[in-house]
Design an enzyme around this catalytic site. Structure first.
Site, PDB file in Angstrom:
ATOM      1  N   CYS A   1       3.582  -7.256   5.183  1.00 45.42           N
ATOM      2  CA  CYS A   1       3.257  -7.857   3.885  1.00 45.42           C
ATOM      3  C   CYS A   1       4.469  -8.585   3.312  1.00 45.42           C
ATOM      4  O   CYS A   1       4.347  -9.672   2.765  1.00 45.42           O
ATOM      5  CB  CYS A   1       2.764  -6.793   2.907  1.00 45.42           C
ATOM      6  SG  CYS A   1       1.138  -6.141   3.316  1.00 45.42           S
TER       7      CYS A   1
ATOM      8  N   HIS B   1       3.312  -5.065  25.921  1.00 50.50           N
ATOM      9  CA  HIS B   1       2.866  -5.077  27.319  1.00 50.50           C
ATOM     10  C   HIS B   1       4.046  -4.894  28.281  1.00 50.50           C
ATOM     11  O   HIS B   1       3.918  -4.241  29.310  1.00 50.50           O
ATOM     12  CB  HIS B   1       2.180  -6.427  27.570  1.00 50.50           C
ATOM     13  CG  HIS B   1       1.343  -6.501  28.812  1.00 50.50           C
ATOM     14  ND1 HIS B   1       0.300  -5.647  29.057  1.00 50.50           N
ATOM     15  CD2 HIS B   1       1.386  -7.358  29.864  1.00 50.50           C
ATOM     16  CE1 HIS B   1      -0.276  -5.971  30.206  1.00 50.50           C
ATOM     17  NE2 HIS B   1       0.371  -7.003  30.722  1.00 50.50           N
TER      18      HIS B   1
ATOM     19  N   CYS C   1       4.871   1.472   3.946  1.00 52.97           N
ATOM     20  CA  CYS C   1       6.224   1.385   4.504  1.00 52.97           C
ATOM     21  C   CYS C   1       7.120   2.471   3.923  1.00 52.97           C
ATOM     22  O   CYS C   1       7.935   3.057   4.643  1.00 52.97           O
ATOM     23  CB  CYS C   1       6.805  -0.013   4.286  1.00 52.97           C
ATOM     24  SG  CYS C   1       5.972  -1.273   5.293  1.00 52.97           S
TER      25      CYS C   1
ATOM     26  N   CYS D   1       7.004  -0.566  20.077  1.00 49.85           N
ATOM     27  CA  CYS D   1       6.227   0.673  19.922  1.00 49.85           C
ATOM     28  C   CYS D   1       6.240   1.599  21.144  1.00 49.85           C
ATOM     29  O   CYS D   1       6.389   2.807  20.988  1.00 49.85           O
ATOM     30  CB  CYS D   1       4.800   0.351  19.509  1.00 49.85           C
ATOM     31  SG  CYS D   1       4.704  -0.609  17.996  1.00 49.85           S
TER      32      CYS D   1
ATOM     33  N   CYS E   1       4.667  -1.110  28.318  1.00 47.99           N
ATOM     34  CA  CYS E   1       3.534  -0.198  28.141  1.00 47.99           C
ATOM     35  C   CYS E   1       3.406   0.768  29.320  1.00 47.99           C
ATOM     36  O   CYS E   1       3.400   0.351  30.472  1.00 47.99           O
ATOM     37  CB  CYS E   1       2.236  -0.988  27.997  1.00 47.99           C
ATOM     38  SG  CYS E   1       0.829   0.073  27.622  1.00 47.99           S
TER      39      CYS E   1
ATOM     40  N   CYS F   1      -6.951  -5.090  23.401  1.00 45.48           N
ATOM     41  CA  CYS F   1      -5.535  -4.760  23.181  1.00 45.48           C
ATOM     42  C   CYS F   1      -4.692  -6.037  23.100  1.00 45.48           C
ATOM     43  O   CYS F   1      -4.759  -6.908  23.959  1.00 45.48           O
ATOM     44  CB  CYS F   1      -5.018  -3.865  24.289  1.00 45.48           C
ATOM     45  SG  CYS F   1      -3.315  -3.331  24.006  1.00 45.48           S
TER      46      CYS F   1
ATOM     47  N   CYS G   1       0.005   3.904  19.149  1.00 50.86           N
ATOM     48  CA  CYS G   1      -1.412   3.551  19.137  1.00 50.86           C
ATOM     49  C   CYS G   1      -2.056   3.626  20.515  1.00 50.86           C
ATOM     50  O   CYS G   1      -3.066   4.301  20.709  1.00 50.86           O
ATOM     51  CB  CYS G   1      -1.575   2.147  18.552  1.00 50.86           C
ATOM     52  SG  CYS G   1      -0.794   1.975  16.933  1.00 50.86           S
TER      53      CYS G   1
ATOM     54  N   CYS H   1      -3.766  -1.992  20.859  1.00 49.47           N
ATOM     55  CA  CYS H   1      -2.852  -2.642  19.915  1.00 49.47           C
ATOM     56  C   CYS H   1      -3.611  -3.732  19.167  1.00 49.47           C
ATOM     57  O   CYS H   1      -4.339  -4.521  19.773  1.00 49.47           O
ATOM     58  CB  CYS H   1      -1.672  -3.239  20.677  1.00 49.47           C
ATOM     59  SG  CYS H   1      -0.589  -4.259  19.658  1.00 49.47           S
TER      60      CYS H   1
ATOM     61  N   CYS I   1      -0.170  -5.700  14.894  1.00 48.31           N
ATOM     62  CA  CYS I   1       0.240  -5.699  13.486  1.00 48.31           C
ATOM     63  C   CYS I   1       1.670  -6.181  13.296  1.00 48.31           C
ATOM     64  O   CYS I   1       2.092  -6.401  12.175  1.00 48.31           O
ATOM     65  CB  CYS I   1       0.031  -4.323  12.859  1.00 48.31           C
ATOM     66  SG  CYS I   1       1.183  -3.068  13.449  1.00 48.31           S
TER      67      CYS I   1
ATOM     68  N   CYS J   1       0.841  -1.199   0.000  1.00 48.59           N
ATOM     69  CA  CYS J   1       0.000   0.000   0.000  1.00 48.59           C
ATOM     70  C   CYS J   1       0.871   1.241   0.000  1.00 48.59           C
ATOM     71  O   CYS J   1       0.369   2.343   0.156  1.00 48.59           O
ATOM     72  CB  CYS J   1      -0.938   0.001   1.200  1.00 48.59           C
ATOM     73  SG  CYS J   1      -0.104   0.300   2.779  1.00 48.59           S
TER      74      CYS J   1
END
Lengths: 540, 395
Positions: free
Chosen positions: B164, B244, B69, B287, B247, B278, B299, B306, B309, B66
């Site tokens: 992907c 986690h 990236c 992240c 977080c 989540c 996010c 979450c 992904c 898409c």
């Protein structure tokens, strides 16, 4: 004179994969085929999943405009549930969407399109003092022009041009400056090329700043996480709103200070581009950015249909008149269905004859409104807004469009139906949206101060259907959902590129981009930069 | 310092990157790589050395993508990371930004391929499209898989950026009509043995690419990174801990303070998003530390649970995204074919009996409130959950 075949594949500096085929006669394109060469099967993947998942998955259709797809998806689910989102959520979504529009338009004009108009090699010849004088005269922002020129010189001297390799259509701009120059406006001063390159580099930072606004509200960009069906998962605080205001002001100043004057200054040297590239002359906008009543017919960017052949008037769109044809697309599903009941089934076999310009030649379907091809995008939105009955939106759009027309030496809005008009419309829209975004942030402050702000409305959808009709930066987007027993029974997307990159339909009528290519003069068929300019002007 | 070194710093300064910024960047990179601050000079030396000794050739090709990236890389900003990467790599082909188009773009790839056989890094974005004999993606008039095979055979190593390219991403999700799959699976099926570094995530985080590039420069070759990869081809330093684990809402999780409805007061207080589905406990990504878009947010910070992904086959394994895992520690899945079977998911937030609001069982405070082994006492938990039903959203 004999016909010449033109093939451009891959067409770079766009989102996705695209092949262009054309036939030129005496230096003018007389026939064209636009070929989407990628099929990923999004609609099939969604079948059987829960409706709320569509928001997350459909954003992955496009990494440049994911927010709009997610938004349209949530709207489709909300329509199926019969839900109106709270006013606070409306504002948050407007601000988030605005950031995507502005991010996308900056990225498009400078990173993707500018190299078709601005020649970095030519910038090496610029006189620095004259460059500052020209920037002042053009009313555009200055930069450290000397440093930019040095940086370019170092790149050329190093002999490894990296992403600029084989640019200028395969011409070495250092060895053959005259030939490279011939593909650009020959009378455009070197100083303006240098300004363009300096702002090309600044644009990288400014598109990122706009993306940071999306990251604030949506967690990250690309692929935001908060505009879920029912409202938004993001809750504003005073501190966050302060940050929003700061970032929006910075982006707004740059768009008005650099992007708009650059467009008009550079456009002044490409006035010939007002006379071709117009395309089908039909325009569709679903509209975007809701007012407090959240009525589709009262959006900041208005919805509407224009058929220029029938006069410059706007009518209200009716989604039931949309049909998608697949006679020239690699699909085996029935042709001529409205997307709410649409089917998407790929062909099951590929042979040597499957790629056939007379038969099937693209992965894009051919959507038609009232059986006519429709151009979507900023030009459609600006024309619809310009011609809409007088209201706040119409006044704002008319104001900025008339100003730009004046700078280009005309007062005739029909000249916008052209390559240059399409480029200008996008950049003028970016400026307008920056101003609106600041208003929405102020409105959000009021909502928070009032203390009764709500950002999410619970709902349930077991059975139902609905459409999310909205705008992505590159044009009208529609998501269509049917829910049965709490699961997605059918999901169809009509993306902006589906409209603009449409192949021929059942009657053989060319798609909007194909029509825009026909009639385009090509100075050198070996280096058909004019055709590439047309294609990129749609921001595919 | 050598003259060459001086010119490198001069070059950086021209790009608005001060020496202090550069060292700060090297410091954060060292941290990502799991190195002590004593190693910062080594990071700096590796970057400097690479910048002076010529650019490492890299070819970037797009499969079924898409462009997210590429977009993500365009968002790398501090401290001018994109510039540094551009200084270290020669990228004659990158469809989204390169100047050349049409056959000239193909010639740029071919020229670099011929000149740098065995030396270049191949970066692949997007799924490998195998459907209809590879005709679900054609580039330059032929199936993309042909180009991939040609370039993969002669690469020093391959970096698969984004989910992907790693395993097909959402394109591979059931029922996968287009035949999308990951680079390493596809090359294995074609018996092409070039090592592949996997950077899953939708999209890839630009800082992850930067870290890998710097690591490779320090190691002196991408193939030398292989011992630092886990069994899924991921750099251990990037994918060693769960969301986690790091977080900022973890404290609220421990306290049993949860968000049950989007946009609620509890969200404004930063409570834990576990009841909204989540997947932080099951997803290995950085992240919360690296964050996104110049460390602006991520996010969970913005209120979005979450969706995992960065895990393998993330759509099929994690959807419905609002559904909670039966056990917090479950997850982490093998690639398709071999490996671990994906964990069965809780049916969704509405299916309270199945899910049982396990989250409360794990939250210490909630456990105190509803007794020991609360996650097994579904009736009690249901009662507790029912009080919050009105506030819950989503199907």
């Amino acid at each position: 004179m004999a016909n010449t075949n033109i093939v451009i594949d891959p067409l770079t500096r766009i989102e996705g994969h695209l092949r262009i085929e054309a036939v030129a006669e005496n230096g003018v394109i007389k026939d064209a085929w636009v070929v989407s060469t990628l099929y990923r099967g999004m609609e099939t993947v969604l079948k059987g999943r829960v409706p709320t998942d569509a928001f997350y998955v459909t954003q992955r259709i496009c990494g440049v405009c994911p927010t709009s797809h997610g938004h349209a998806s949530s709207m489709a689910v909300e329509a199926a549930a019969g839900l109106t989102i709270p006013n606070g959520a409306r504002l948050v979504r407007n601000i988030l969407e605005a950031a995507e529009f502005v991010h996308s338009h900056i990225l498009w004009f400078y990173t993707l399109a500018a190299l078709d108009y601005v020649n970095p090699a030519k910038a090496l010849q610029a006189n620095i003092a004259d460059t500052y004088a020209l920037a002042e005269a053009a009313g555009t922002k200055t930069a450290d022009f000397k440093a930019v020129q040095d940086r370019l010189a170092a790149l050329v001297a190093g002999g490894d041009l990296s992403i600029f390799s084989n640019g200028w259509w395969g011409i070495d701009p250092v060895k053959n400056p005259a030939e490279a120059d011939a593909l650009y406006a020959t009378d455009m001063p070197a100083e303006l090329h240098l300004i363009g390159v300096a702002h090309y580099l600044e644009a990288l930072e400014m598109q990122a700043e706009a993306a940071r606004i999306m990251a604030m509200l949506g967690g990250k960009f690309p692929h935001v996480m908060t505009s879920v069906a029912g409202g938004t998962a993001w809750v504003p605080t005073e501190e966050k709103i302060d940050d929003l205001l700061y970032r929006w002001k910075k982006v707004r100043d740059w768009v008005w200070g650099a992007m708009v004057p650059d467009t008009l200054a550079i456009g002044g040297f490409y006035k010939g581009a007002l006379s071709y590239g117009g395309g089908c002359g039909n325009f569709l906008a679903w509209g975007a950015f809701n007012r407090e009543d959240q009525k589709a017919e009262n959006r900041y960017l208005p919805q509407g249909i224009i058929k220029t052949a029938e006069g410059l008037t706007v009518s209200q769109p009716n989604v039931s008149k949309v049909k998608e044809y697949v006679e020239h697309s690699w699909y085996a599903s029935p042709s001529g269905l409205n997307p709410q009941e649409g089917k998407t089934k790929a062909i099951s076999e590929w042979t040597d004859k499957t790629y056939d310009l007379e038969g099937k030649y693209s992965w894009t379907k051919a959507p038609r409104y009232d059986d006519a091809p429709m151009e979507v995008g900023p030009l459609a939105r600006m024309l619809v807004g310009y011609l809409s009955p007088e209201n706040e939106s119409n006044k704002a759009i008319k104001g900025i469009v008339d100003y730009a027309l004046g700078k280009l030496g005309t007062n005739d809005p029909t000249v916008l139906v052209s390559l240059l008009g399409r480029v200008a419309a996008r950049n003028l829209e970016a400026a307008l949206i920056c101003d609106w975004a600041l208003e929405w942030v102020t409105e959000l402050v009021g909502v928070v101060k009032a203390g009764d702000a709500k950002f999410f409305e619970p709902y349930e959808v077991k059975d139902g259907s609905g459409a999310g009709l909205w705008e992505a930066p590159r044009g009208a987007v529609g998501h269509f959902i049917n829910v049965k027993g709490g699961r997605i029974d059918n999901y169809q997307v009509v993306a902006p590129s589906t409209w603009d990159l449409s192949p021929r339909d059942k009657s053989g009528v060319l798609g909007p981009m194909e029509q825009a290519l026909v009639g385009t003069p090509v100075a050198d068929v070996e280096k058909p930069i004019e055709a590439a300019r047309i294609v990129r002007s749609f921001d595919p | 310092m050598t003259n060459a070194g001086i010119s490198f710093y001069e070059k950086l300064e021209k790009r608005g990157v001060s020496r202090r910024d550069f060292l700060k960047f090297c410091g954060s990179t060292a941290t990502v790589l799991g190195l002590s601050s004593a190693m910062v000079p080594s990071v700096a030396a590796a970057v400097e050395g690479a910048a002076e000794s010529g650019l490492t050739p890299a070819l970037w090709i797009n499969g079924g993508s898409c462009t997210g990236c590429s977009e993500s890389i365009a968002q790398a900003t501090y401290p001018n990371v994109a510039d540094i990467v551009l200084d270290l790599l020669s990228i004659p082909s990158q469809e989204t930004i390169q100047m050349a188009t049409g056959e000239y773009a193909e010639q740029a790839i071919e020229a670099s391929h011929e000149a740098n056989k065995g030396k270049y890094i191949l970066i692949v974005e997007g799924a490998v499209m195998t459907g209809l004999g590879g005709n679900t993606l054609r580039v330059a008039g032929k199936p993309f898989i042909e180009e991939l095979k040609t370039l993969a055979k002669d690469a020093a190593a391959i970096v698969a950026v984004g989910s992907c390219a790693v395993d097909g991403g959402w394109v591979r999700a059931h029922p996968n009509p287009a035949g999308g799959t990951g680079v390493s699976q596809y090359l294995a099926s074609e018996s092409i043995a070039t090592p592949v570094v996997n950077l899953p995530g939708c999209p890839v985080n630009p800082e992850e690419i930067t870290a890998v590039v710097i690591d490779v420069l320090m190691l002196g070759g991408l193939e030398k990174l292989v011992p630092k990869l886990d069994k899924y081809g991921r750099p251990k330093y990037l994918y060693g801990q769960t969301i986690h684990d790091n977080c900022p809402r973890r404290g609220h999780f421990e306290n049993g303070e949860f968000v049950y409805e989007f946009g609620s007061e509890e969200e404004a207080k930063g409570y834990c998003l576990y009841p909204l589905g989540c997947k932080g406990p099951q997803t290995k990504r950085r992240c919360p530390i690296t964050r996104w878009n110049d460390q602006t947010s991520w996010c969970v910070e913005s209120g979005g649970p979450c969706i995992g992904c960065g895990s393998f086959n993330w759509v099929d394994n994690n959807a419905p995204f609002r559904g909670r895992y039966r056990r917090v520690g479950q997850g982490v899945f093998g690639l398709q074919g071999g490996g671990v079977e994906p964990t069965k998911l809780a049916a969704g937030i509405g299916a309270v009996a199945a899910v049982g609001l396990i989250a409360h069982g794990f939250g210490m405070k909630a456990a105190g409130r509803i007794g020991k082994n609360a996650h097994l006492e579904t009736e009690t938990v249901k009662e507790w959950d029912a009080k919050h039903q009105k506030k819950q959203g989503g199907a």
